[in-house]
Enzyme design. Sequence first.
Site, PDB file in Angstrom:
ATOM      1  N   GLY A   1      -2.116 -10.225  64.035  1.00 58.12           N
ATOM      2  CA  GLY A   1      -2.813 -11.126  63.281  1.00 58.12           C
ATOM      3  C   GLY A   1      -3.484 -11.084  61.474  1.00 58.12           C
ATOM      4  O   GLY A   1      -3.324 -10.211  61.027  1.00 58.12           O
TER       5      GLY A   1
ATOM      6  N   TYR B   1       7.947 -11.491  72.159  1.00 58.23           N
ATOM      7  CA  TYR B   1       7.939 -12.406  70.839  1.00 58.23           C
ATOM      8  C   TYR B   1       6.767 -11.160  70.067  1.00 58.23           C
ATOM      9  O   TYR B   1       7.129 -11.055  69.199  1.00 58.23           O
ATOM     10  CB  TYR B   1       7.258 -13.902  70.327  1.00 58.23           C
ATOM     11  CG  TYR B   1       7.127 -14.218  69.371  1.00 58.23           C
ATOM     12  CD1 TYR B   1       7.624 -14.420  68.574  1.00 58.23           C
ATOM     13  CD2 TYR B   1       5.893 -14.711  69.371  1.00 58.23           C
ATOM     14  CE1 TYR B   1       7.425 -15.180  67.367  1.00 58.23           C
ATOM     15  CE2 TYR B   1       5.145 -15.557  68.094  1.00 58.23           C
ATOM     16  CZ  TYR B   1       6.100 -15.381  67.626  1.00 58.23           C
ATOM     17  OH  TYR B   1       5.312 -16.303  66.148  1.00 58.23           O
TER      18      TYR B   1
ATOM     19  N   ASN C   1      -8.038  -5.797  71.404  1.00 58.88           N
ATOM     20  CA  ASN C   1      -6.577  -6.426  71.373  1.00 58.88           C
ATOM     21  C   ASN C   1      -7.068  -6.973  72.852  1.00 58.88           C
ATOM     22  O   ASN C   1      -7.197  -5.950  73.901  1.00 58.88           O
ATOM     23  CB  ASN C   1      -5.478  -5.766  70.997  1.00 58.88           C
ATOM     24  CG  ASN C   1      -4.305  -6.553  71.125  1.00 58.88           C
ATOM     25  OD1 ASN C   1      -3.321  -5.863  71.124  1.00 58.88           O
ATOM     26  ND2 ASN C   1      -4.604  -7.746  71.273  1.00 58.88           N
ATOM     27  N   GLY C   2      -7.018  -8.088  72.867  1.00 59.47           N
ATOM     28  CA  GLY C   2      -6.296  -8.466  74.202  1.00 59.47           C
ATOM     29  C   GLY C   2      -7.563 -10.034  74.434  1.00 59.47           C
ATOM     30  O   GLY C   2      -8.239 -10.394  73.147  1.00 59.47           O
TER      31      GLY C   2
ATOM     32  N   CYS D   1      -4.352  -9.745  68.389  1.00 59.88           N
ATOM     33  CA  CYS D   1      -4.583  -8.469  67.621  1.00 59.88           C
ATOM     34  C   CYS D   1      -3.939  -7.499  67.512  1.00 59.88           C
ATOM     35  O   CYS D   1      -3.065  -6.795  68.249  1.00 59.88           O
ATOM     36  CB  CYS D   1      -5.742  -8.725  68.216  1.00 59.88           C
ATOM     37  SG  CYS D   1      -7.211 -10.145  67.842  1.00 59.88           S
TER      38      CYS D   1
END
Length: 484
Positions: free
Chosen positions: A42, A257, A117-118, A16
């Site tokens: 996302g 990435y 996020n996570g 995210c």
Amino acid sequence: MSRQRVFTADKLREECGVFGISGNEDAAAHTALGLHALQHRGQEAAGIVSFDGRLFHSHRALGLVGDHFSNEAVIGALPGHAAIGHVRYSTAGAPLLRNVQPLFADFAFGGLALGHNGNLTNALVLRRQLVEQGCLFQSTSDTEVIIHLIARSRQPTVIERLIDALSQVQGAYALVALSADALYGVRDPLGIRPLVIGELDGAPILASETCALDIMGARFVRDVEPGEVVSATLSGIESIKPFAMPPRRFCIFEYVYFARPDSAVEGQSVYEVRKRIGAELAREAPAPADIVIPVPDSGVPAAIGYAQAANLPFELGLIRNHYVGRTFIEPSDRIRHLGVRLKHNANRSTVAGRRVVLVDDSIVRGTTSTKIVAMVRNAGATEVHMRVASPPTIHSCFYGVDTPERSQLLAAQNNLEAMARIIGVDSLGFLSLDGMYRAVGGAPRDAFQPQYCDACFSGDYPTLLEDFGHGGSADQLSLMLEER
Ligand code: SF4
């Protein structure tokens, strides 16, 4: 049984992006811009919650930011000088609107919106306890556990409740939160996921990556530190570090990435790190070739680094159709396979009659690589040598990144020769873990206390993985997951 670690068809896992701004009269419009820059983190859903000084306003939708937040009517319905936003990817099952973030709840102290996020690694354990205590969950998201822990906290202030809740969770979190009084940003004590502070005409900003600052001409201030809680109020930004501080373990795969190459994370340009990764790869795994071609787009910086270090021409031997999403995060096998054909085409004029080094950022299942190699051969390449700008991915991630279960990871099931045969290349080489540490800079990898999270390569998970009945042994965990 498939690896299903959640309560319904939804998976907890997501990759995210988060954004927040306070003290700007066009807060929602700036948040939409920031989310647009973070779209690569996302692509299945996006949401914004704003606060106008009296009321919170929310709009959440399945789809791309541009599909839902470029419309004046939507932005106009999100008034106020403060807003947070979230882009999300869910890894399995139908994405559900109720899981789209930011989540919002009315507490005894007022409203609070939360974007995460996570991934928490003890969310299931906590959720079971909370359900037994009478909590009713509205979503299958691990983030909602934090909401309930905040609600049950007996601490007197919002920030103390937030800290109380987070002191009970394990795993990875970079959070933005918005109350009536403040914009908050928090990173987990290991700093696994990124979060930066920016500033636009005096308005504080929080964002997953610096590219979300650049898009609106905002100034980068600094990273939120691992374990740091920042709160932005009318009186300025305050910072506290309320958690125990283990050595940091930033996700090394962000460099490979996830992050955009024009972002700087943890003080380093992602693009420059990727080029250094390519140069290391050229030194570790040279190939008898005429040209270096990247698998676009994510393999481009590493291929440039490889070509420069190997003194070989860099050519665009594969052309990417930019109107198709990234293969790695498409949700089903059927679409993933189709995506390879839709997304790339070999450039016959550059590869025909040539020995090619093909540089990609990573190999997960190998399905993309197999099709691309066949495409390059069909376009006339006489030899194809594949070089991978990361070590073999042999373990699953539990920190907010979708990786297939271990049985589907090509490198977890095959040795180098078998992988080369499956992919159909003349030779195959991966960057070593030590080479990756050299490329990101700093000290050589400490085998007892690695300086980054590199668990998908090493199996050395930096936290407990309580939801999986696991205290830290990657082999046990992998076995257990295969049995589930
Ligand atoms: Fe990043 Fe891999 Fe660690 Fe997940 S397991 S946080 S992808 S390094």
